[in-house]
Scaffold this motif. Structure first.
Motif, PDB file in Angstrom:
ATOM      1  N   PRO A 150       0.655  -1.252   0.079  1.00 27.99           N
ATOM      2  CA  PRO A 150       0.194  -0.107   0.221  1.00 27.99           C
ATOM      3  C   PRO A 150       0.933   1.060  -0.248  1.00 27.99           C
ATOM      4  N   THR A 151       1.447   1.519  -1.159  1.00 27.06           N
ATOM      5  CA  THR A 151       2.221   2.668  -1.265  1.00 27.06           C
ATOM      6  C   THR A 151       1.471   3.751  -1.537  1.00 27.06           C
ATOM      7  N   LEU A 152       1.924   4.914  -2.159  1.00 25.69           N
ATOM      8  CA  LEU A 152       1.298   6.409  -2.537  1.00 25.69           C
ATOM      9  C   LEU A 152       0.543   5.945  -3.859  1.00 25.69           C
ATOM     10  N   ILE A 153       1.261   5.354  -4.730  1.00 27.57           N
ATOM     11  CA  ILE A 153       0.767   5.001  -6.115  1.00 27.57           C
ATOM     12  C   ILE A 153      -0.394   4.171  -5.971  1.00 27.57           C
ATOM     13  N   PHE A 154      -0.428   3.169  -5.177  1.00 28.47           N
ATOM     14  CA  PHE A 154      -1.363   2.121  -4.805  1.00 28.47           C
ATOM     15  C   PHE A 154      -2.689   3.036  -4.357  1.00 28.47           C
ATOM     16  N   TRP A 155      -2.599   3.839  -3.436  1.00 31.27           N
ATOM     17  CA  TRP A 155      -3.668   4.609  -3.262  1.00 31.27           C
ATOM     18  C   TRP A 155      -4.360   5.358  -4.175  1.00 31.27           C
ATOM     19  N   VAL A 156      -3.273   6.138  -5.053  1.00 29.33           N
ATOM     20  CA  VAL A 156      -3.894   6.916  -6.183  1.00 29.33           C
ATOM     21  C   VAL A 156      -4.706   5.900  -6.939  1.00 29.33           C
ATOM     22  N   THR A 157      -3.990   4.973  -7.332  1.00 27.80           N
ATOM     23  CA  THR A 157      -4.748   4.110  -8.418  1.00 27.80           C
ATOM     24  C   THR A 157      -5.856   3.468  -7.741  1.00 27.80           C
ATOM     25  N   LYS A 158      -6.100   2.966  -6.552  1.00 25.92           N
ATOM     26  CA  LYS A 158      -7.232   2.486  -6.004  1.00 25.92           C
ATOM     27  C   LYS A 158      -8.420   3.658  -6.134  1.00 25.92           C
ATOM     28  N   ALA A 159      -8.100   4.640  -5.896  1.00 25.31           N
ATOM     29  CA  ALA A 159      -9.005   5.911  -5.814  1.00 25.31           C
ATOM     30  C   ALA A 159      -9.591   5.932  -7.367  1.00 25.31           C
ATOM     31  N   PRO A 213       0.983  -5.871 -11.830  1.00 19.98           N
ATOM     32  CA  PRO A 213       0.045  -4.984 -12.087  1.00 19.98           C
ATOM     33  C   PRO A 213      -1.017  -4.766 -12.950  1.00 19.98           C
ATOM     34  N   THR A 214      -0.848  -5.377 -13.956  1.00 17.24           N
ATOM     35  CA  THR A 214      -1.942  -5.480 -15.033  1.00 17.24           C
ATOM     36  C   THR A 214      -3.124  -6.298 -14.438  1.00 17.24           C
ATOM     37  N   ALA A 215      -2.702  -7.614 -14.188  1.00 20.29           N
ATOM     38  CA  ALA A 215      -3.771  -8.496 -13.796  1.00 20.29           C
ATOM     39  C   ALA A 215      -4.574  -8.125 -12.495  1.00 20.29           C
ATOM     40  N   TYR A 216      -3.903  -7.489 -11.553  1.00 16.08           N
ATOM     41  CA  TYR A 216      -4.532  -7.000 -10.273  1.00 16.08           C
ATOM     42  C   TYR A 216      -5.509  -6.001 -10.310  1.00 16.08           C
ATOM     43  N   TRP A 217      -4.913  -5.036 -11.188  1.00 13.18           N
ATOM     44  CA  TRP A 217      -5.818  -3.926 -11.301  1.00 13.18           C
ATOM     45  C   TRP A 217      -6.962  -4.044 -12.263  1.00 13.18           C
ATOM     46  N   MET A 218      -6.781  -5.002 -13.020  1.00 11.95           N
ATOM     47  CA  MET A 218      -8.030  -5.410 -13.899  1.00 11.95           C
ATOM     48  C   MET A 218      -8.973  -5.991 -13.087  1.00 11.95           C
ATOM     49  N   ALA A 219      -8.518  -6.688 -12.127  1.00 14.68           N
ATOM     50  CA  ALA A 219      -9.380  -7.338 -10.953  1.00 14.68           C
ATOM     51  C   ALA A 219     -10.136  -6.280 -10.123  1.00 14.68           C
ATOM     52  N   VAL A 220      -9.372  -5.353  -9.821  1.00 14.08           N
ATOM     53  CA  VAL A 220      -9.935  -4.461  -8.923  1.00 14.08           C
ATOM     54  C   VAL A 220     -10.874  -3.510  -9.838  1.00 14.08           C
ATOM     55  N   ALA A 221     -10.563  -3.186 -11.026  1.00 13.32           N
ATOM     56  CA  ALA A 221     -11.714  -2.388 -11.728  1.00 13.32           C
ATOM     57  C   ALA A 221     -12.877  -3.234 -12.089  1.00 13.32           C
ATOM     58  N   VAL A 257     -16.143  10.726 -18.803  1.00 12.24           N
ATOM     59  CA  VAL A 257     -15.243  10.678 -17.444  1.00 12.24           C
ATOM     60  C   VAL A 257     -14.906   8.982 -17.284  1.00 12.24           C
ATOM     61  N   ALA A 258     -15.393   8.268 -17.760  1.00 11.81           N
ATOM     62  CA  ALA A 258     -15.045   6.785 -17.994  1.00 11.81           C
ATOM     63  C   ALA A 258     -13.769   6.744 -18.823  1.00 11.81           C
ATOM     64  N   LEU A 259     -13.641   7.357 -19.974  1.00 16.85           N
ATOM     65  CA  LEU A 259     -12.745   7.360 -20.822  1.00 16.85           C
ATOM     66  C   LEU A 259     -11.352   8.033 -20.317  1.00 16.85           C
ATOM     67  N   ALA A 260     -11.602   8.994 -19.346  1.00 14.82           N
ATOM     68  CA  ALA A 260     -10.478   9.780 -18.774  1.00 14.82           C
ATOM     69  C   ALA A 260      -9.933   9.108 -17.819  1.00 14.82           C
ATOM     70  N   VAL A 265      -4.524   3.232 -16.969  1.00 15.64           N
ATOM     71  CA  VAL A 265      -3.671   2.771 -17.936  1.00 15.64           C
ATOM     72  C   VAL A 265      -2.019   3.264 -17.468  1.00 15.64           C
ATOM     73  N   VAL A 266      -2.152   4.641 -17.587  1.00 15.89           N
ATOM     74  CA  VAL A 266      -0.915   5.222 -17.058  1.00 15.89           C
ATOM     75  C   VAL A 266      -0.157   4.749 -15.831  1.00 15.89           C
ATOM     76  N   LEU A 267      -1.113   4.661 -14.816  1.00 12.97           N
ATOM     77  CA  LEU A 267      -0.709   4.419 -13.455  1.00 12.97           C
ATOM     78  C   LEU A 267      -0.147   2.781 -13.451  1.00 12.97           C
ATOM     79  N   VAL A 268      -0.927   2.030 -14.161  1.00 14.26           N
ATOM     80  CA  VAL A 268      -0.491   0.604 -14.139  1.00 14.26           C
ATOM     81  C   VAL A 268       0.846   0.411 -14.974  1.00 14.26           C
ATOM     82  N   ALA A 269       0.936   1.039 -15.823  1.00 14.86           N
ATOM     83  CA  ALA A 269       2.279   1.170 -16.810  1.00 14.86           C
ATOM     84  C   ALA A 269       3.344   1.655 -15.754  1.00 14.86           C
TER      85      ALA A 269
END
Length: 261
Positions: free
Chosen positions: A23-32, A77-85, A234-237, A243-247
């Protein structure tokens, strides 16, 4: 709510391979971002197609993404954040079905969500001795982890709807409310030495209504208290931001891999 404090002697050895991110800073930004994305995608998909079809597709996405993550055996990152989304999209749809289609009041959905999450945590701790995200190194623990993630999204969605609509605070007011709550948790953890595990899961719950309130504040028509940008834009943005955060996380993981080896 069960006691969520760690039992240090039951944490995994340092060599164990984690299946979820730290749970780093980028984790919380991506989670939000993912929570806001789930809200916007759900609203947009239900608007452009039959709600029944949207829910069916959302469920298929959820099952497929979480199932794929469970086969990875390590964090990626890709698999995990796809699941969260996917949890965010389908969780929003499920919450909307409960309130709009079934007529369940917001306060009741929030109560059901809290009770369900408490059951997951109690079973997880009884089985594994800890609910720490630093201990997700086996399939059973990961299953408990994803059950808790689903529970946090259910509870967070209900709480967000309750404050914004049920209590009439509105989207901007809800953003302010949840920002203060998350800041209080962060301050308590940083300076008052609050236990890490309860602080993490409390923040994880609250980022859900925070992100959803941001998405609604941007997408909803002005008559409903929003900026009127539209859920599609909004969804597109938010998808592009994800994509940027996961990359970025993927690039960092690739850079650290040789050092770890």
């Amino acid at each position: 709510m069960p006691d969520l404090r760690d039992l240090p002697d039951q944490l995994p050895p340092p060599a164990a391979q984690s299946r979820v991110p730290e749970p780093t800073l980028i984790f919380w930004v991506t989670k939000a971002t993912s929570t806001a994305l789930g809200e916007a995608v759900s609203d947009y998909s239900i608007r452009i197609m039959a709600p029944e079809l949207a829910v069916l597709l959302g469920f298929a996405f959820f099952v497929g993404a979480v199932g794929f993550q469970l086969t990875r055996r390590r964090y990626g990152p890709t698999a995990y954040w796809m699941a969260v989304a996917a949890v965010g999209v389908f969780g929003t749809m499920a919450a909307d079905v409960m309130h709009v289609a079934l007529g369940v009041p917001y306060i009741l959905t929030a109560t059901i969500g809290a009770a369900g999450l408490a059951v997951v945590f109690a079973a997880w701790r009884r089985s594994e001795g800890t609910v720490s995200v630093h201990a997700i190194t086996t399939t059973r623990r990961e299953l408990f982890y994803w059950a808790a993630v689903v529970g946090t999204f259910a509870l967070g969605t209900a709480v967000g709807d309750l404050t914004a609509v049920g209590l009439g605070i509105g989207y901007v007011g809800s953003i302010a409310l949840f920002t203060l709550a998350i800041a209080a948790i962060a301050a308590g953890f940083r300076w008052a030495h609050w236990p890490a595990v309860p602080a993490f899961w409390a923040a994880y719950v609250l980022t859900r209504p925070w992100g959803a309130s941001v998405a609604d504040a941007l997408a909803k028509p002005a008559a409903d208290g929003g900026a009127g940008i539209g859920s599609g834009w909004v969804a597109l943005a938010l998808a592009l931001l994800m994509v940027v955060l996961v990359a970025m996380m993927g690039r960092r993981a690739a850079t650290l891999a040789p050092a770890a080896a």
